[in-house]
Write a protein that holds these residues in place. Sequence first.
Motif, short mmCIF file in Angstrom:
data_model
loop_
_atom_site.label_atom_id
_atom_site.label_comp_id
_atom_site.label_asym_id
_atom_site.label_seq_id
_atom_site.Cartn_x
_atom_site.Cartn_y
_atom_site.Cartn_z
N ASP A 173 0.82 -1.22 0.00
CA ASP A 173 0.00 0.00 0.00
C ASP A 173 0.85 1.27 0.00
O ASP A 173 0.33 2.37 0.20
CB ASP A 173 -0.95 0.01 1.20
CG ASP A 173 -0.21 -0.16 2.53
OD1 ASP A 173 0.98 -0.54 2.50
OD2 ASP A 173 -0.83 0.08 3.57
N ILE A 174 2.15 1.14 -0.24
CA ILE A 174 3.04 2.31 -0.30
C ILE A 174 3.57 2.45 -1.72
O ILE A 174 4.24 1.56 -2.24
CB ILE A 174 4.19 2.18 0.72
CG1 ILE A 174 3.63 2.29 2.14
CG2 ILE A 174 5.24 3.27 0.46
CD1 ILE A 174 4.68 2.18 3.22
N ASN A 175 3.25 3.59 -2.32
CA ASN A 175 3.66 3.87 -3.70
C ASN A 175 4.89 4.76 -3.80
O ASN A 175 5.52 4.85 -4.86
CB ASN A 175 2.52 4.53 -4.46
CG ASN A 175 1.25 3.71 -4.42
OD1 ASN A 175 1.29 2.49 -4.56
ND2 ASN A 175 0.11 4.37 -4.24
N CYS A 176 5.19 5.46 -2.71
CA CYS A 176 6.30 6.43 -2.71
C CYS A 176 6.77 6.62 -1.28
O CYS A 176 5.98 6.54 -0.34
CB CYS A 176 5.85 7.76 -3.32
SG CYS A 176 7.12 9.06 -3.33
N ILE A 177 8.06 6.89 -1.12
CA ILE A 177 8.64 7.19 0.20
C ILE A 177 9.28 8.57 0.13
O ILE A 177 10.03 8.87 -0.81
CB ILE A 177 9.69 6.15 0.60
CG1 ILE A 177 9.08 4.73 0.61
CG2 ILE A 177 10.27 6.48 1.97
CD1 ILE A 177 10.12 3.64 0.79
#
Length: 414
Positions: free
Chosen positions: A100-104
């Motif tokens: 559920d993480i597309n970018c950091i």
Amino acid sequence: MSIEVGMFTDPSDRTPLLLVAGLRESQVAEAAEVARLRDPSGTALVHADLRSVAEGVVRREVRHGDHVDSHVLELAHGCVSCTLREDLLPLLRRLAAAPDINCIVIRLDPALEPEAICWALRHVEVDGRPLLTDVAIEAVLTTVDLETWLPDASGEEELAERGLGGSADDERTVAQVAVGQAEFADAIVLVGAAEDRWQRVRTEAVLARLTPSAPLAHLDDLDLPALLARIPEDSRRGEVDGPHGRLLRGQPSLDTDAGVATVLFEERRPFHPKRLHEAVDMLLDGVVRTRGRFWVASQPDDSLWLESAGGGLAVAHAGPWLATVDDWDGLSDDRRLRAALTWDDYYGDRMNELVVIAHEADPHEIVRALRDAVLTDDELAAGEQEWAQYPDPFADWRTEPCAEPAESELKGNQ
């Protein structure tokens, strides 16, 4: 183990990583929040708070959507950058693997420089592989306060005096961090207002020479996707230059603008160590940045690296000159090509190359001082046995940083 760029997977298969740096914590936080809001539910915002580092404590926070996860880290030793990397890299791997993480987005503490973090992403292995197998550096953004950045970048104040020291023995200056953050940026986010138009023009003239390919935008009306789209394809995006890399990355103008000038000093002859030591003061007054490699006659086999920012200067060992090395196996193609293009039948690859960005100093005086420091015809003719007798202030003036991003290529990467 040496990791080549081509060994990493396609960027589209990795999680985009955006680093936000700057000296003013509130400005960095605001820019990082703008980055998070591009995709609030799919972006993880990571921040390490170093305000209590003197007490041996770092507070780390991860925000993802409406959830905030906070941890207090006790430092195992005085090297904050090493401790953060030991915690940060495993964390980034976990975040990159989350579906559920597309970018950091990493919001860097003011005491941290993005170059050291990017070096760790590329070279420090976690579970047998570096983090750039999991994340792709989208860009490094640096916030620049138009009112205070130029005085900060040309001053002598130490980080500790401002309460920003990374550890008890952190001797870095504010200028070293301010210049390093801006120089390594793929894009610059301007903040606030300069005292007058002249100061803004001078600040932008310095930035255009520190990081000439980085587009600029103001935080007040920041359109982050548009700013990122203006970053050139050949921007560094976390690539760390070694001591024998390009000194004029981005091809900055060599013309003077608003009193800001770029000086390129090139000379085959070695420096006289004592005269160069006396000339170094010319690189600390009215100068924002000096970078380059050089050799002194008393150390004909050794390449040295010099770097200054404002009133702070460091000299480090940069490995042997290739003229003294029989086996070139393991060298990068860039290093081989550079040596081949600049090879001299007498000097080999030995050469003094310094780039100086001056905003108040006279460029001609800088060149004159450096030119006077190289060996004369008579000194050159005397030969290496005579050179070895020269008093050498640089013999003991070398740094061996804990997290050196410019390791000698002949030793391999850590």
